[in-house]
Design an enzyme around this catalytic site. Structure first.
Site, PDB file in Angstrom:
ATOM      1  N   HIS A   1      12.162 -22.970  -1.115  1.00 17.41           N
ATOM      2  CA  HIS A   1      12.027 -22.284   0.170  1.00 17.41           C
ATOM      3  C   HIS A   1      12.981 -21.095   0.174  1.00 17.41           C
ATOM      4  CE1 HIS A   1      12.177 -21.417   4.481  1.00 17.41           C
ATOM      5  NE2 HIS A   1      10.981 -21.975   4.513  1.00 17.41           N
ATOM      6  N   HIS A   2      12.553 -19.999   0.839  1.00 20.59           N
ATOM      7  CA  HIS A   2      13.343 -18.775   0.828  1.00 20.59           C
ATOM      8  C   HIS A   2      14.717 -18.970   1.465  1.00 20.59           C
ATOM      9  CE1 HIS A   2      13.708 -14.641  -0.135  1.00 20.59           C
ATOM     10  NE2 HIS A   2      12.435 -14.347  -0.050  1.00 20.59           N
ATOM     11  N   SER A   3      14.852 -19.940   2.374  1.00 21.12           N
ATOM     12  CA  SER A   3      16.163 -20.172   2.985  1.00 21.12           C
ATOM     13  C   SER A   3      17.134 -20.819   2.011  1.00 21.12           C
ATOM     14  CB  SER A   3      16.025 -21.054   4.235  1.00 21.12           C
ATOM     15  OG  SER A   3      15.515 -22.320   3.903  1.00 21.12           O
TER      16      SER A   3
END
Length: 455
Positions: free
Chosen positions: A138-140
């Site tokens: 996930h980009h986070s």
């Protein structure tokens, strides 16, 4: 607040919250093609060590109260076997079959009760290599540059492996948010805002005394810069790529690093400028194939804010959205234009304010975020990779590709350099681009036109 509080940053929270609209899902997928099947036990041990070097890989997100960002907490049920999988390569046992697994991973949501990543080894390829690894984040959890840093903990410079020191297991663990922690976040945020506001006011007061006109210009310039960054876009510039969906397909394109860099230099720019120029020229060809003309398109370009002091992994980017002219077929002129536009955006006064801007956007409805991103025409991301061959548990990496999220655009082209090649992963929204083969062919034409500057 207690020392073990690990909160999601406002910029990470921005990418997390916008997934209330699934079209804006922020999943990164990377694919590595291997010349042999990696030693599974060694692979497991290497990834296990990486999760200790990067504690975020063992943490899950827990929502907090009100406007407080979610917290990363240690997953008491962390199971490496859930995140690390080994499967037989699907039919057809070649790169296209691997891309089918990768694009399915890209469309699938994460289990929010677990850490936000998976590695899948696909064994038994009969063409294009012997095996492949599909990596999903996930980009986070990480951005493209952070992903390269994470890869450095799992990949080797020799087939025999890279000696690595043991990792000390930290004593502290992160816990679920308590009311006291939440209250502490609000208090510290208020104090920080007041401190920063007072500091800014003090600087402005001093500046206004010595150079009053310039001080007013600086304030006005920053305000206009913030407005440019957050300005909603209500329609696509492309008359063709107008629809959006949650359906995705992946494709790839390879261009020699040396040629693209030399073309950028010949056009008075950089490799990244030549990269953007290749996409722009390809878009002219693609739209002409649909009997449409374009004079400009809008692009989202991630800008790296990472410093040497930042820890491994993590999301350290801000998203710049701007228009690029598409009214000429002259590669040298296009490269020069891209260089001028990107250089200007890199020094926008609002760029250092990415975190507070994200904090302000996080209090808005997700529909407002969609208005900012859904009508952008494409995403372009340039990630520097390894200039030398890498190995994974005894297997040599032949090629590696990154597939960044479309986050509302028609497609995303992510350039990940590896040895002598710019390996481009193309993530396409099927509704916007139902003819992916034509898109790839058009982009190929665009990059060949750029590279002809130095052929």
């Amino acid at each position: 607040m207690s020392d073990d509080v690990v909160r999601m940053t406002q910029t990470d929270m921005f990418s997390w919250r916008m997934e209330q609209n699934p079209i804006l899902r922020s999943t990164i997928v990377a694919v590595a093609l291997l010349d042999a099947s990696p030693d599974w036990d060694r692979f497991v041990a290497t990834v296990e060590r990486a999760t200790q070097v990067l504690p975020a890989m063992r943490r899950k997100l827990v929502p907090d109260r009100g406007l407080a960002p979610p917290r990363w907490v240690d997953d008491p049920d962390f199971d490496l076997g859930w995140h690390l999988r080994r499967l037989d390569a699907p039919h057809p046992k070649n790169f296209q079959g691997v891309l089918e697994v990768a694009r399915t991973a890209g469309m699938s949501a994460f289990d929010p009760a677990r850490p936000l990543w998976t590695y899948t080894l696909l064994d038994g390829l009969e063409e294009d290599g012997a095996a492949a690894v599909v990596m999903k984040f996930h980009h986070s959890l990480t951005d493209g540059v952070g992903g390269v840093q994470i890869a450095a903990e799992t990949m080797d410079f020799e087939r025999e492996g890279t000696p690595r020191p043991p990792v000390a297991v930290p004593d502290a663990v992160t816990h679920k948010p308590s009311l006291r922690d939440t209250a502490g976040w609000y208090a510290s945020s208020a104090v920080g805002l007041a401190r920063d506001s007072a500091s800014a006011a003090g600087r402005l007061a001093a500046h206004s005394i010595t150079r009053p006109i310039q001080a007013l210009r600086d304030v006005g310039g920053t305000a206009r810069s913030v407005a440019r960054i957050v300005e909603p876009v209500m329609s696509t510039a492309s008359p063709v790529m107008t629809e959006r969906s949650t359906r995705r397909h992946f494709a790839t394109l390879d261009v020699p690093v040396e040629k693209l860099a030399a073309a950028g230099s010949a056009g008075g720019g950089t490799l990244n400028d030549a990269f953007l120029a290749g996409i722009v020229l390809g878009m002219r060809t693609y739209h002409r194939s649909h009997d449409a003309e374009i004079d400009h398109l809008r692009v989202t370009m991630p800008m790296n804010l990472r410093s040497e002091e930042d820890a491994l992994g993590g999301n350290r980017i801000t998203l710049l959205r701007f228009a690029v002219p598409c009214d000429t077929d002259e590669p040298k002129e296009v490269i020069g234009r891209m260089h001028e536009i990107v250089a200007k955006w890199r020094v926008e006064p609002a760029v250092p304010l990415a975190e507070p801007i994200a904090g302000a956007l996080n209090v808005l409805p997700s529909s407002a975020v969609g208005a900012m991103l859904e009508h952008v025409d494409f995403v372009a991301s340039d990630v520097p990779g390894s200039p030398v061959p890498l190995y994974l548990a005894g297997a040599k990496i032949i090629r590696q590709y990154g597939f960044g999220p479309t986050i509302g655009a028609a497609f995303n082209v992510t350039l990940l350099s590896y040895v002598g090649d710019c390996c481009m992963g193309i993530d396409v929204d099927d509704a916007a681009v139902p003819d992916i083969d034509l898109l790839v062919e058009s982009l190929d034409i665009g990059f060949r036109e750029v590279c002809e500057l130095v052929s």
